[in-house]
Design a protein around this motif. Structure first.
Motif, PDB file in Angstrom:
ATOM      1  N   VAL A  48       0.802  -1.057   0.151  1.00  0.00           N
ATOM      2  CA  VAL A  48      -0.060   0.034  -0.031  1.00  0.00           C
ATOM      3  C   VAL A  48       0.893   1.158  -0.028  1.00  0.00           C
ATOM      4  O   VAL A  48       0.551   2.096  -0.619  1.00  0.00           O
ATOM      5  N   PHE A  49       1.761   1.301   0.813  1.00  0.00           N
ATOM      6  CA  PHE A  49       2.850   2.440   0.984  1.00  0.00           C
ATOM      7  C   PHE A  49       4.111   1.963   0.713  1.00  0.00           C
ATOM      8  O   PHE A  49       4.708   1.036   0.857  1.00  0.00           O
ATOM      9  N   LYS A  50       4.868   2.838   0.006  1.00  0.00           N
ATOM     10  CA  LYS A  50       6.330   2.710  -0.560  1.00  0.00           C
ATOM     11  C   LYS A  50       7.199   3.397   0.409  1.00  0.00           C
ATOM     12  O   LYS A  50       6.635   4.178   1.346  1.00  0.00           O
ATOM     13  N   PRO A  51       8.382   3.139   0.458  1.00  0.00           N
ATOM     14  CA  PRO A  51       9.196   3.825   1.332  1.00  0.00           C
ATOM     15  C   PRO A  51       9.329   5.572   1.007  1.00  0.00           C
ATOM     16  O   PRO A  51       9.250   5.865  -0.143  1.00  0.00           O
ATOM     17  N   ASN A  52       9.671   6.367   2.055  1.00  0.00           N
ATOM     18  CA  ASN A  52       9.751   7.693   1.514  1.00  0.00           C
ATOM     19  C   ASN A  52      10.804   7.961   0.714  1.00  0.00           C
ATOM     20  O   ASN A  52      12.197   7.422   0.742  1.00  0.00           O
ATOM     21  N   GLY A  53      10.521   8.692  -0.454  1.00  0.00           N
ATOM     22  CA  GLY A  53      11.642   9.069  -1.298  1.00  0.00           C
ATOM     23  C   GLY A  53      11.288   8.052  -2.488  1.00  0.00           C
ATOM     24  O   GLY A  53      12.229   8.321  -3.655  1.00  0.00           O
ATOM     25  N   TRP A  54      10.448   6.892  -2.540  1.00  0.00           N
ATOM     26  CA  TRP A  54      10.146   6.245  -3.594  1.00  0.00           C
ATOM     27  C   TRP A  54       9.721   6.985  -4.778  1.00  0.00           C
ATOM     28  O   TRP A  54       8.748   7.565  -4.577  1.00  0.00           O
ATOM     29  N   VAL A  55      10.365   6.603  -5.994  1.00  0.00           N
ATOM     30  CA  VAL A  55       9.908   7.329  -7.082  1.00  0.00           C
ATOM     31  C   VAL A  55       9.477   6.208  -8.142  1.00  0.00           C
ATOM     32  O   VAL A  55       9.868   5.401  -8.802  1.00  0.00           O
ATOM     33  N   THR A  56       8.115   6.040  -8.274  1.00  0.00           N
ATOM     34  CA  THR A  56       7.287   5.106  -8.946  1.00  0.00           C
ATOM     35  C   THR A  56       7.752   5.259 -10.391  1.00  0.00           C
ATOM     36  O   THR A  56       7.964   4.077 -11.126  1.00  0.00           O
ATOM     37  N   SER A  57       7.737   6.302 -10.964  1.00  0.00           N
ATOM     38  CA  SER A  57       7.954   6.433 -12.381  1.00  0.00           C
ATOM     39  C   SER A  57       9.473   5.744 -12.714  1.00  0.00           C
ATOM     40  O   SER A  57       9.630   5.562 -14.026  1.00  0.00           O
TER      41      SER A  57
END
Length: 249
Positions: free
Chosen positions: A130-139
């Motif tokens: 549901v949540f990604k690590p802080n700073g994660w850039v999905t693109s």
């Protein structure tokens, strides 16, 4: 183009899996275990898993556990599974175990077993948090987001993990048909001390040998310790002693 390169890399690397030597395990930590997704490249001896087969989030905890700065309410609002950093599976497709002797019948698994099934039923990617690590850039994420599924397609681990190219994942893929699996999420029959076929637990939380109950219920984690890689099939006790912990034979 990039996706094709990733697929080619994955296919070329997995053949080395069967020959890799795993590092020493610490039974008190998830690091180095089969649920340490960030360490699978090291275990396999090839760069084929984190970052290729699924997203490498940099920490093993986030694949299951909510980040500290997120709440259960925030998680549920996004379709998450209570305190777990996974989406709720499509429970209407589960076919649960049933028999005429099963007293405590349930319609859907509890949240802690849904956590396990969200990977092992093979319907969602193992990195589908549901949540990604802080700073994660999905693109910038170019992973394939594979499912723990034995199917022969490019969305499933079974494309390579078929027992020929790499070790088979068949035992890890439970699917949505649970009729031939041990029942889960029902109240443990031995709690009442009335059912003569079951041992009463040593404490409300389970047995002294490590077999656990969750709110008085039998769940996947009752028998399996996902953090301990030292026992086969991640069992809390050895297989020849496991069943008789609960069942009086």
């Amino acid at each position: 183009m990039i996706r094709s390169v990733l697929i080619a890399t994955l296919l070329s690397c997995v053949s080395a899996l069967a020959f890799a030597e795993p590092p020493p395990f610490d039974p008190n930590k998830i690091l180095g275990s089969k649920h340490d997704f960030t360490g699978l490249n090291k275990r396999a001896g090839v760069v084929a898993m984190p970052g290729v087969a699924f997203s490498d989030y940099g920490t093993p905890c986030i694949y299951c556990h909510l980040p500290d700065d997120k709440t259960i309410e925030q998680n549920k609002a996004k379709g998450g599974n209570m305190q777990w950093n996974r989406f709720v599976p499509a429970t209407q497709y589960y076919n649960l175990y049933d028999s005429r002797t099963l007293d405590n019948k349930v319609k859907t698994p509890s949240s802690i077993s849904l956590l396990c099934l969200s990977c092992h039923d093979g319907t969602m990617g193992v990195d589908m948090t549901v949540f990604k690590p802080n700073g994660w850039v999905t693109s910038e994420d170019e992973a394939l987001h594979l499912r723990l599924n034995g199917a022969d397609d490019l969305m499933s681990c079974g494309k390579c993990h078929n027992g020929k190219v790499a070790h088979s994942i068949a035992i890890k893929h439970i699917g949505t048909d649970l009729t031939n699996d041990h029942p889960i999420s029902m109240t443990y029959a031995g709690l009442t001390h009335v059912d003569q076929h079951f041992n009463p637990p040593d404490t409300p939380n389970g047995f002294d040998n490590g077999v656990k109950l969750y709110d008085g219920k039998v769940e996947c984690a009752t028998c399996h310790n996902v953090h301990n890689p030292d026992v086969g099939l991640l069992l809390r006790v050895k297989a020849d002693k496991l069943c008789e912990t609960c069942h009086i034979k």
